[in-house]
Design a protein around this motif. Sequence first.
Motif, PDB file in Angstrom:
ATOM      1  N   GLY A 127       0.724  -1.101   0.341  1.00 47.19           N
ATOM      2  CA  GLY A 127      -0.320  -0.078   0.293  1.00 47.19           C
ATOM      3  C   GLY A 127       1.257   1.293   0.045  1.00 47.19           C
ATOM      4  N   LEU A 128       0.036   2.562  -0.621  1.00 47.41           N
ATOM      5  CA  LEU A 128       0.947   3.913  -0.494  1.00 47.41           C
ATOM      6  C   LEU A 128       1.258   4.799   0.712  1.00 47.41           C
ATOM      7  CD1 LEU A 128      -0.701   4.970  -3.685  1.00 47.41           C
ATOM      8  CD2 LEU A 128       1.788   4.411  -3.688  1.00 47.41           C
ATOM      9  N   ASP A 129      -0.133   3.553   2.010  1.00 42.48           N
ATOM     10  CA  ASP A 129       0.321   3.933   3.415  1.00 42.48           C
ATOM     11  C   ASP A 129      -1.314   3.703   3.849  1.00 42.48           C
ATOM     12  OD1 ASP A 129       0.434   6.114   5.266  1.00 42.48           O
ATOM     13  OD2 ASP A 129      -0.248   7.814   4.493  1.00 42.48           O
ATOM     14  N   ASN A 130      -1.427   3.454   5.102  1.00 44.18           N
ATOM     15  CA  ASN A 130      -2.281   3.315   5.365  1.00 44.18           C
ATOM     16  C   ASN A 130      -3.508   4.148   6.400  1.00 44.18           C
ATOM     17  OD1 ASN A 130      -4.755   2.214   7.835  1.00 44.18           O
ATOM     18  ND2 ASN A 130      -3.324   0.257   7.498  1.00 44.18           N
ATOM     19  N   VAL A 131      -4.576   5.000   5.773  1.00 42.71           N
ATOM     20  CA  VAL A 131      -4.947   5.751   6.321  1.00 42.71           C
ATOM     21  C   VAL A 131      -6.862   5.583   6.560  1.00 42.71           C
ATOM     22  CG1 VAL A 131      -6.023   8.108   5.488  1.00 42.71           C
ATOM     23  CG2 VAL A 131      -3.676   7.453   4.273  1.00 42.71           C
ATOM     24  N   ASP A 132      -6.773   6.016   8.012  1.00 37.64           N
ATOM     25  CA  ASP A 132      -7.950   5.387   8.680  1.00 37.64           C
ATOM     26  C   ASP A 132      -8.572   4.331   8.114  1.00 37.64           C
ATOM     27  OD1 ASP A 132     -10.449   6.208   9.616  1.00 37.64           O
ATOM     28  OD2 ASP A 132     -11.119   6.474   8.610  1.00 37.64           O
ATOM     29  N   ASN A 133      -6.995   3.083   8.858  1.00 34.95           N
ATOM     30  CA  ASN A 133      -7.604   1.950   8.786  1.00 34.95           C
ATOM     31  C   ASN A 133      -7.727   1.334   7.456  1.00 34.95           C
ATOM     32  OD1 ASN A 133      -7.098   1.623  11.300  1.00 34.95           O
ATOM     33  ND2 ASN A 133      -9.197   2.336  12.035  1.00 34.95           N
ATOM     34  N   ILE A 134      -7.534   1.911   6.073  1.00 36.96           N
ATOM     35  CA  ILE A 134      -7.483   1.811   4.655  1.00 36.96           C
ATOM     36  C   ILE A 134      -6.157   1.089   4.507  1.00 36.96           C
ATOM     37  CG2 ILE A 134      -8.284   1.711   2.718  1.00 36.96           C
ATOM     38  CD1 ILE A 134     -10.716   3.433   3.913  1.00 36.96           C
ATOM     39  N   VAL A 135      -5.951   0.111   4.130  1.00 34.67           N
ATOM     40  CA  VAL A 135      -4.222  -0.016   3.043  1.00 34.67           C
ATOM     41  C   VAL A 135      -4.946   0.729   1.728  1.00 34.67           C
ATOM     42  CG1 VAL A 135      -2.681  -1.412   2.381  1.00 34.67           C
ATOM     43  CG2 VAL A 135      -3.689  -1.662   4.135  1.00 34.67           C
ATOM     44  N   ILE A 136      -4.422   1.767   1.014  1.00 32.15           N
ATOM     45  CA  ILE A 136      -4.578   2.264   0.496  1.00 32.15           C
ATOM     46  C   ILE A 136      -3.350   2.123  -1.086  1.00 32.15           C
ATOM     47  CG2 ILE A 136      -4.146   4.446  -1.576  1.00 32.15           C
ATOM     48  CD1 ILE A 136      -5.693   6.002   1.116  1.00 32.15           C
ATOM     49  N   ARG A 137      -4.230   1.218  -1.720  1.00 32.86           N
ATOM     50  CA  ARG A 137      -3.170   0.438  -3.273  1.00 32.86           C
ATOM     51  C   ARG A 137      -3.314   1.290  -4.523  1.00 32.86           C
ATOM     52  NH1 ARG A 137      -4.502  -4.145  -0.117  1.00 32.86           N
ATOM     53  NH2 ARG A 137      -2.486  -5.204   0.827  1.00 32.86           N
ATOM     54  N   PRO A 138      -2.304   1.282  -5.288  1.00 36.19           N
ATOM     55  CA  PRO A 138      -2.476   2.314  -6.716  1.00 36.19           C
ATOM     56  C   PRO A 138      -2.745   1.353  -7.285  1.00 36.19           C
ATOM     57  CG  PRO A 138      -0.133   1.377  -5.793  1.00 36.19           C
ATOM     58  CD  PRO A 138      -0.735   0.574  -4.764  1.00 36.19           C
ATOM     59  N   GLY A 139      -3.878   1.990  -8.569  1.00 41.21           N
ATOM     60  CA  GLY A 139      -4.552   1.682  -9.683  1.00 41.21           C
ATOM     61  C   GLY A 139      -3.605   1.608 -10.456  1.00 41.21           C
ATOM     62  N   TYR A 140      -2.933   1.854 -10.675  1.00 43.00           N
ATOM     63  CA  TYR A 140      -2.255   2.456 -12.080  1.00 43.00           C
ATOM     64  C   TYR A 140      -0.580   2.563 -11.867  1.00 43.00           C
ATOM     65  CZ  TYR A 140      -3.870   6.596 -12.434  1.00 43.00           C
ATOM     66  OH  TYR A 140      -3.974   8.299 -12.181  1.00 43.00           O
ATOM     67  N   ILE A 141       0.299   2.358 -12.553  1.00 42.97           N
ATOM     68  CA  ILE A 141       1.387   3.463 -12.282  1.00 42.97           C
ATOM     69  C   ILE A 141       1.548   4.473 -13.735  1.00 42.97           C
ATOM     70  CG2 ILE A 141       4.028   2.522 -12.798  1.00 42.97           C
ATOM     71  CD1 ILE A 141       3.631  -0.032 -12.889  1.00 42.97           C
ATOM     72  N   LYS A 142       1.931   5.274 -12.907  1.00 45.59           N
ATOM     73  CA  LYS A 142       1.107   6.812 -14.033  1.00 45.59           C
ATOM     74  C   LYS A 142       3.029   6.582 -14.365  1.00 45.59           C
ATOM     75  CE  LYS A 142       0.908  10.733 -15.783  1.00 45.59           C
ATOM     76  NZ  LYS A 142      -0.064  11.671 -14.812  1.00 45.59           N
ATOM     77  N   LEU A 143       3.258   7.362 -15.495  1.00 50.90           N
ATOM     78  CA  LEU A 143       4.940   7.743 -16.512  1.00 50.90           C
ATOM     79  C   LEU A 143       4.400   9.058 -16.395  1.00 50.90           C
ATOM     80  CD1 LEU A 143       5.969   4.314 -17.533  1.00 50.90           C
ATOM     81  CD2 LEU A 143       6.087   5.131 -15.524  1.00 50.90           C
ATOM     82  N   LEU A 144       6.172   9.607 -16.766  1.00 53.52           N
ATOM     83  CA  LEU A 144       5.400  10.773 -17.460  1.00 53.52           C
ATOM     84  C   LEU A 144       6.656  11.050 -18.048  1.00 53.52           C
ATOM     85  CD1 LEU A 144       4.706  11.963 -13.911  1.00 53.52           C
ATOM     86  CD2 LEU A 144       4.351  13.898 -15.399  1.00 53.52           C
ATOM     87  N   LEU A 145       6.519  10.707 -19.622  1.00 54.71           N
ATOM     88  CA  LEU A 145       7.995  10.350 -20.095  1.00 54.71           C
ATOM     89  C   LEU A 145       8.176  11.420 -21.542  1.00 54.71           C
ATOM     90  CD1 LEU A 145       7.944   6.156 -20.558  1.00 54.71           C
ATOM     91  CD2 LEU A 145       9.011   8.162 -18.917  1.00 54.71           C
ATOM     92  N   GLY A 146       8.928  11.627 -21.517  1.00 53.56           N
ATOM     93  CA  GLY A 146       8.968  12.605 -22.771  1.00 53.56           C
ATOM     94  C   GLY A 146       9.225  13.866 -23.145  1.00 53.56           C
ATOM     95  N   ASP A 147       8.166  14.489 -20.994  1.00 55.30           N
ATOM     96  CA  ASP A 147       7.709  15.482 -21.084  1.00 55.30           C
ATOM     97  C   ASP A 147       8.481  16.978 -21.410  1.00 55.30           C
ATOM     98  OD1 ASP A 147       8.905  14.786 -19.396  1.00 55.30           O
ATOM     99  OD2 ASP A 147       7.931  15.982 -17.841  1.00 55.30           O
ATOM    100  N   GLU A 148      10.272  16.163 -21.486  1.00 57.24           N
ATOM    101  CA  GLU A 148      10.994  17.788 -22.106  1.00 57.24           C
ATOM    102  C   GLU A 148      11.393  17.915 -23.184  1.00 57.24           C
ATOM    103  OE1 GLU A 148      14.798  16.407 -20.562  1.00 57.24           O
ATOM    104  OE2 GLU A 148      14.754  16.766 -18.540  1.00 57.24           O
ATOM    105  N   GLY A 149      10.248  17.461 -24.387  1.00 54.84           N
ATOM    106  CA  GLY A 149       9.917  17.627 -25.677  1.00 54.84           C
ATOM    107  C   GLY A 149      11.085  17.686 -26.528  1.00 54.84           C
ATOM    108  N   ASN A 150      12.643  16.667 -25.985  1.00 54.49           N
ATOM    109  CA  ASN A 150      13.157  16.931 -27.102  1.00 54.49           C
ATOM    110  C   ASN A 150      13.156  16.110 -28.575  1.00 54.49           C
ATOM    111  OD1 ASN A 150      13.781  14.301 -26.165  1.00 54.49           O
ATOM    112  ND2 ASN A 150      15.545  14.327 -25.086  1.00 54.49           N
TER     113      ASN A 150
END
Length: 226
Positions: A127-150
């Motif tokens: 989990g990313l964290d345990n908030v209010d007794n809930i283990v918060i798991r990520p639903g997906y993987i977010k990428l930022l690729l090529g944002d420098e625009g080269n």
Amino acid sequence: MIYTVTGPIKKEELGVTLSHEHLAWDYRESWKLYFYKMYDDETIEMLFNLLSPVFKKIKKNGCRTIVETSPPRGGQNLILMQKLSRQFGINIIPNTGMPFQRCIYEIHKSFNEKELTKRWIQDFENGLDNVDNIVIRPGYIKLLLGDEGNGSLPTVDKKILKAAIEASKATGMPIHCHLLEAKMAEEAIDILERESFNFSKFLWAHAGNEGNLKVIEKAFSKGMWL
């Protein structure tokens, strides 16, 4: 199963979904939130009050789910997300992804993508964290690729994509990838093919900005989400 900040739901519970939204973005606080879970109550309250009218409006207009696309390096605030979700009855799907700016990985020229793969798998399993007794798991993987625009994906970006591919295969998390130029998208497609990745688990974000219809058609024909 789809993982939200208030726990897992079934796909039938998604309803009308906003698929690419940023509730708040703050590079300055990202390391505190992701690595040390150092939340600021005043900031959370300020953002909650700022966003509440927006949530009331989108709820009234039928929205039931938001895909929050700020990766850890963008200052992902899980407590804020959970508070908004509970107050307005809107599912919010968090993610894991790049915890640092790209330059951090470039410092070490021998950067091994297995380091990121391991981290993202841990985020899902523990989990990313345990908030209010809930283990918060990520639903997906977010990428930022090529944002420098080269015009071409840097070597470090290719390693980051390979790390996401391996983490996705290990956990089932899909990949939501920020790409802004046709050449970068073609390079990403080539890597996905070489790694025998399931294109239906890959989303090309901001594809609507791309004018090269041949690349759009190629991505679509592979089964990629746009």
